[in-house]
Design an enzyme around this catalytic site. Structure first.
Site, PDB file in Angstrom:
ATOM      1  N   CYS A   1       5.055  -0.414  -3.444  1.00 35.64           N
ATOM      2  CA  CYS A   1       3.953  -1.032  -2.714  1.00 35.64           C
ATOM      3  C   CYS A   1       4.415  -1.766  -1.458  1.00 35.64           C
ATOM      4  O   CYS A   1       3.622  -1.983  -0.541  1.00 35.64           O
ATOM      5  CB  CYS A   1       3.188  -1.991  -3.618  1.00 35.64           C
ATOM      6  SG  CYS A   1       2.495  -1.206  -5.087  1.00 35.64           S
TER       7      CYS A   1
ATOM      8  N   HIS B   1      -1.323  -6.611   0.814  1.00 32.07           N
ATOM      9  CA  HIS B   1      -1.332  -5.438  -0.061  1.00 32.07           C
ATOM     10  C   HIS B   1      -2.505  -5.563  -1.010  1.00 32.07           C
ATOM     11  O   HIS B   1      -2.727  -6.620  -1.613  1.00 32.07           O
ATOM     12  CB  HIS B   1      -0.010  -5.376  -0.829  1.00 32.07           C
ATOM     13  CG  HIS B   1      -0.012  -4.420  -1.974  1.00 32.07           C
ATOM     14  ND1 HIS B   1      -0.462  -3.122  -1.869  1.00 32.07           N
ATOM     15  CD2 HIS B   1       0.376  -4.584  -3.267  1.00 32.07           C
ATOM     16  CE1 HIS B   1      -0.339  -2.523  -3.034  1.00 32.07           C
ATOM     17  NE2 HIS B   1       0.154  -3.389  -3.898  1.00 32.07           N
TER      18      HIS B   1
ATOM     19  N   ASN C   1      -5.680   0.022  -5.662  1.00 29.23           N
ATOM     20  CA  ASN C   1      -4.293  -0.157  -5.207  1.00 29.23           C
ATOM     21  C   ASN C   1      -3.740   1.202  -4.794  1.00 29.23           C
ATOM     22  O   ASN C   1      -3.491   2.063  -5.629  1.00 29.23           O
ATOM     23  CB  ASN C   1      -3.462  -0.752  -6.338  1.00 29.23           C
ATOM     24  CG  ASN C   1      -2.026  -1.041  -5.933  1.00 29.23           C
ATOM     25  OD1 ASN C   1      -1.561  -0.607  -4.880  1.00 29.23           O
ATOM     26  ND2 ASN C   1      -1.310  -1.778  -6.778  1.00 29.23           N
TER      27      ASN C   1
END
Length: 325
Positions: free
Chosen positions: A115, A252, A282
């Site tokens: 990520c 994020h 996500n």
């Protein structure tokens, strides 16, 4: 004295056509829309077709970023793809994107920091562009996280989606102050002792399989809020700015609770926080450029604004970056 900085000159993104809502998941997973929204803020996610590899998403996002920058594939001399879901073990997805774009022979490679990959990749491009080794770099975050899901595990499969975002990075002259257009500073971190908190249980040299994503969510949350806040503070210090000076915070998009927790810890005005997790879920390395593109397209983020990025992913890796658009 003038200095050369690397600046974001174009932004683009791409989402697969298929939208999967929480109610869609509830048809085959023991979950509900209310359960997912209360714990994550996620309402839907996009899912790539079976015949649509990560490079397809990356290439379309790259095309849109180049158009936004007023550039073409012929101008590109560097491609970095941040991904944890490459088309193949090798070659790099970046090389495949190069071919699909029709870009000339250039630097092309992938970055794997899960990520945090986009922030890591942007820091690498900054090093090349600011030092004259590249003049038109594509930095792409592209993921098909749904390929890694165990669809019987409701604690993870509801969290992730597919998508891609890209930026064009080019040199710009400035005066060496925080008022300059361009990337101002970074803070990058990793702690390999925490690999058991977020990982995929497969790989070429271990199981010989792709594997499924596994996560200890409560522990990831605890580390995320503390570590991200520290990295943001460090990135601001390296950039010569303070958190209150930031116009927009683009985190994020992992979980609405994590985003709020970091914002509260730093005293960030919630009206300055860009959130797309409800619509995209996500998307790992793609989430920051997707959110950035969304906020530029809808007019919130404007030229000259001071933008702060942050991410945390498996590794554990985490980091932050400040730049002026």
């Amino acid at each position: 004295m003038s200095v050369v900085r690397s600046a974001v000159t174009g932004v683009g993104s791409y989402l697969p056509e298929q939208v999967v809502t929480n109610d869609d998941l509830a048809k085959f997973v023991d979950t509900t829309d209310q359960w997912i929204v209360e714990r994550t803020g996620i309402r839907q996610r996009h899912r790539a077709r079976e015949d649509q590899p990560t490079s397809d998403l990356a290439t379309e996002a790259a095309r849109r970023a180049l158009a936004d920058a007023g550039r073409t594939a012929a101008d590109v001399d560097m491609i970095i793809v941040a991904t944890t879901t490459p088309d193949m073990t090798f070659p790099a997805t970046a090389a495949i994107v190069q071919r699909k774009l029709g870009a000339p022979v250039c630097i092309a490679f992938d970055v794997q920091a899960v990520c945090s990959g986009f922030v890591y990749a942007l820091s690498i491009a900054d090093g090349f562009v600011a030092r004259g080794q590249a003049r038109c770099a594509l930095v792409i975050g592209a993921e098909e996280m749904t390929r890694l899901m165990d669809w019987s595990d409701r604690t993870t499969c509801v969290l992730f989606g597919d998508g891609a975002g890209a930026v064009v990075v080019e040199p710009r002259e400035g005066q060496g102050t925080s008022a300059d257009q361009g990337i101002l500073g970074f803070a990058l971190r990793a702690d390999g002792t925490k690999t058991d908190l977020l990982y995929v249980d497969g790989g070429p040299s271990t199981s010989g399989t792709v594997g499924h994503l596994r996560m200890l969510g409560n522990q990831v949350f605890r580390h995320a809020v503390v570590n991200i806040a520290e990295a943001i503070t460090a990135a601001c210090a390296a950039s010569g700015i303070t958190v209150p000076e930031v116009d927009w915070f683009v985190p994020h998009q992992a979980n609405q609770r994590i985003i709020k927790g970091v914002g509260d810890r730093l005293g960030l005005d919630e009206n300055k926080v860009i959130t797309t997790v409800a619509d995209h879920a996500n998307t790992s390395a793609a989430s920051i450029p997707l959110a950035l593109d969304t906020a530029i397209r809808d007019g919130r983020i404007q030229k000259g604004d001071l933008v702060l990025l942050e991410a945390m992913g498996g590794g554990l890796t985490w980091g932050a970056c400040a730049f002026r658009l």
